[in-house]
Design a protein around this motif. Structure first.
Motif, PDB file in Angstrom:
ATOM      1  N   ASP A   5       0.835  -1.197   0.000  1.00 32.71           N
ATOM      2  CA  ASP A   5       0.000   0.000   0.000  1.00 32.71           C
ATOM      3  C   ASP A   5       0.870   1.247   0.000  1.00 32.71           C
ATOM      4  N   PRO A   6       0.559   2.218  -0.850  1.00 30.47           N
ATOM      5  CA  PRO A   6       1.321   3.471  -0.854  1.00 30.47           C
ATOM      6  C   PRO A   6       1.018   4.289   0.397  1.00 30.47           C
ATOM      7  N   LEU A   7       1.982   5.080   0.819  1.00 26.50           N
ATOM      8  CA  LEU A   7       1.778   5.961   1.973  1.00 26.50           C
ATOM      9  C   LEU A   7       0.977   7.181   1.529  1.00 26.50           C
ATOM     10  N   ILE A   8      -0.083   7.485   2.276  1.00 24.74           N
ATOM     11  CA  ILE A   8      -0.934   8.631   1.955  1.00 24.74           C
ATOM     12  C   ILE A   8      -0.988   9.553   3.169  1.00 24.74           C
ATOM     13  N   LEU A   9      -0.732  10.825   2.915  1.00 24.88           N
ATOM     14  CA  LEU A   9      -0.668  11.839   3.975  1.00 24.88           C
ATOM     15  C   LEU A   9      -1.918  12.707   3.977  1.00 24.88           C
ATOM     16  N   PHE A  10      -2.546  12.859   5.151  1.00 18.90           N
ATOM     17  CA  PHE A  10      -3.611  13.847   5.334  1.00 18.90           C
ATOM     18  C   PHE A  10      -2.930  15.153   5.715  1.00 18.90           C
ATOM     19  N   TYR A  11      -2.995  16.143   4.839  1.00 18.06           N
ATOM     20  CA  TYR A  11      -2.271  17.385   5.074  1.00 18.06           C
ATOM     21  C   TYR A  11      -3.069  18.378   5.915  1.00 18.06           C
ATOM     22  N   THR A  12      -4.393  18.301   5.831  1.00 20.53           N
ATOM     23  CA  THR A  12      -5.254  19.227   6.579  1.00 20.53           C
ATOM     24  C   THR A  12      -5.942  18.505   7.728  1.00 20.53           C
ATOM     25  N   THR A  13      -6.626  19.266   8.527  1.00 17.53           N
ATOM     26  CA  THR A  13      -7.489  18.693   9.559  1.00 17.53           C
ATOM     27  C   THR A  13      -8.821  18.292   8.930  1.00 17.53           C
ATOM     28  N   PHE A  14      -9.678  17.701   9.748  1.00 16.30           N
ATOM     29  CA  PHE A  14     -11.020  17.313   9.308  1.00 16.30           C
ATOM     30  C   PHE A  14     -12.010  18.073  10.175  1.00 16.30           C
ATOM     31  N   PHE A  15     -12.563  19.166   9.610  1.00 15.91           N
ATOM     32  CA  PHE A  15     -13.442  20.069  10.356  1.00 15.91           C
ATOM     33  C   PHE A  15     -12.774  20.519  11.661  1.00 15.91           C
TER      34      PHE A  15
END
Length: 326
Positions: A5-15
Motif C-alpha cells: 500500500d502506498p503511503l498517503i498523507l492527510f495534510y489538513t485537519t477534518f473540520f
C-alpha cells in the motif's frame, strides 16, 4: 493493510480536528505527519478545512487529492479552477469523482431500513425538523419560516428551535426515534447541486417517516420512486402544506409513500451499491497504487527518482562539500 500500500498523507485537519487515523487503519497506510511529505505517494486535502497550500510542496510523481463530501457552494475553493488545477484526483459525493464518496447507504443499511417497523405517529405536529448548520444556499431558512405559517413544525435543532428532545439525548438513536413519531420530516439540503443528496432524506427513510425534500435536481437517482414529497413540485408553501394535511387526513394515500419498502430497489441505486462495498479510502489507496504502477520507469525497471527529491539530495550534497577543507 498491505506492505504494498502506498503511503498517503492527510495534510489538513477534518473540520478542525486531526483525521482519526485509527478509524481507517485497515484501509491502507496513512499518516498526518507533514514531515513525511516527501515520502508520501499521495497527499489528501480536506477542502472544507483548506485555506492555502502554505509550505506544502508537490513532489514529482506525487498525487494530490481534493477530498470533500460538502457542497461546492458552501466551500467555493473546491470550485475554483485556480485552486483545483493543483489536484490530480478528487474524492467527493459527485458521481464524476475519481473516488466516489456519496451519502448513499450500503445494501445492508437498505435492508435494515425496510426491516424496521413503522412507528406510530404520535406527535401532534405533522412535521419534524432537525437543522443546526447556518448554510442556506438552497433558501431553506425562508422555506421553513413560510411553511410554518401553514402547518405545525416541531424543530429540534438550533435553527428555528421550538421543541426540546424529551428525555436523554443519545445522539443519532434519539434523532431517529424522534423523527419516527412524526408523519413527515423536512429533508432540506443546504444547497442545490446535482448528486448532493445527503443523509437527511435517508434519516427519514430509516425512521419510517415520509421526507419532504428540497435539494438535488437528480435526487430521484438516489432514492426509490414515490418515497418522498418533492417540495419544489408545489407553487408555494401554502400549497405544499395543504397537500401534507391532505395526506394526514387520508391515511391510505399517506401509506402509499411506504410502498417502496416491499419492492426491489430501483436499478439507479442497485447499480451503485457494489462500489460502496469497498470503503472509499480503500478505493483511494487502490487508485493511487494503480496510478503509481502506470508511471514511467527507468530502463532498469526501477521507478524513476522524482526530480524534486533528487534536486533536494544534490543541494544537500553541494552544501556538505563546501564545508570540507580544500
Amino acid at each position: 493493510m498491505s506492505s504494498s500500500d502506498p503511503l498517503i498523507l492527510f495534510y489538513t485537519t477534518f473540520f478542525g480536528k486531526p483525521v482519526d487515523i485509527e478509524s481507517i487503519q485497515g484501509e491502507g497506510r496513512w499518516t498526518t505527519d507533514k514531515r513525511r511529505l516527501s515520502e508520501a505517494a499521495a497527499v489528501v486535502f480536506h477542502m472544507p478545512d483548506f485555506q492555502e497550500f502554505g509550505d506544502a510542496r508537490k513532489y514529482p510523481g506525487q498525487y494530490w487529492v481534493a477530498w470533500s463530501m460538502e457542497s461546492r457552494q458552501n466551500h467555493p475553493r473546491a470550485a475554483s479552477p485556480e485552486v483545483m488545477r493543483h489536484f490530480d484526483m478528487t474524492m467527493t459525493h459527485e458521481a464524476r469523482s475519481d473516488v466516489w464518496a456519496p451519502y448513499l447507504p450500503k445494501a445492508c443499511a437498505w435492508r435494515d431500513m425496510v426491516a424496521r417497523p413503522i412507528a406510530a405517529k404520535t406527535e401532534q405536529a405533522p412535521v419534524a425538523l432537525f437543522q443546526s448548520a447556518p448554510f442556506n444556499h438552497s433558501g431553506r431558512v425562508d422555506f421553513t419560516a413560510e411553511l410554518s405559517r401553514h402547518i405545525k413544525i416541531d424543530s429540534y435543532g438550533r435553527h428555528f428551535h421550538n421543541r426540546a428532545i424529551g428525555g436523554p439525548d443519545l445522539g443519532r438513536k434519539t434523532k431517529i426515534e424522534t423523527i419516527a413519531r412524526h408523519r413527515f420530516c423536512l429533508a432540506l439540503e443546504n444547497s442545490i447541486e446535482p448528486d448532493y443528496v445527503t443523509e437527511k432524506i435517508y434519516d427519514a427513510f430509516e425512521a419510517g417517516t415520509v421526507p419532504v425534500y428540497l435539494g438535488a435536481p437528480n435526487v430521484s437517482d438516489f432514492v426509490p420512486a414515490n418515497s418522498y414529497v418533492e417540495a419544489g413540485a408545489f407553487p408555494n408553501t401554502k400549497a405544499l402544506a395543504g397537500y401534507l394535511q391532505h395526506l394526514v387526513d387520508t391515511p391510505l394515500e399517506y401509506e402509499a409513500y411506504f410502498a417502496w419498502r416491499s419492492k426491489p430497489l430501483p436499478d439507479t441505486i442497485l447499480e451503485r451499491l457494489p462500489t460502496l462495498e469497498t470503503p472509499c479510502f480503500r478505493r483511494l489507496t487502490n487508485l493511487v497504487r494503480q496510478r503509481l504502477q502506470e508511471q514511467p520507469s527507468a530502463p532498469s525497471g526501477r521507478p524513476t527518482i522524482p526530480f524534486g527529491r533528487l534536486t533536494y539530495v544534490r543541494t544537500r550534497l553541494r552544501r556538505w562539500k563546501k564545508k570540507i577543507p580544500g
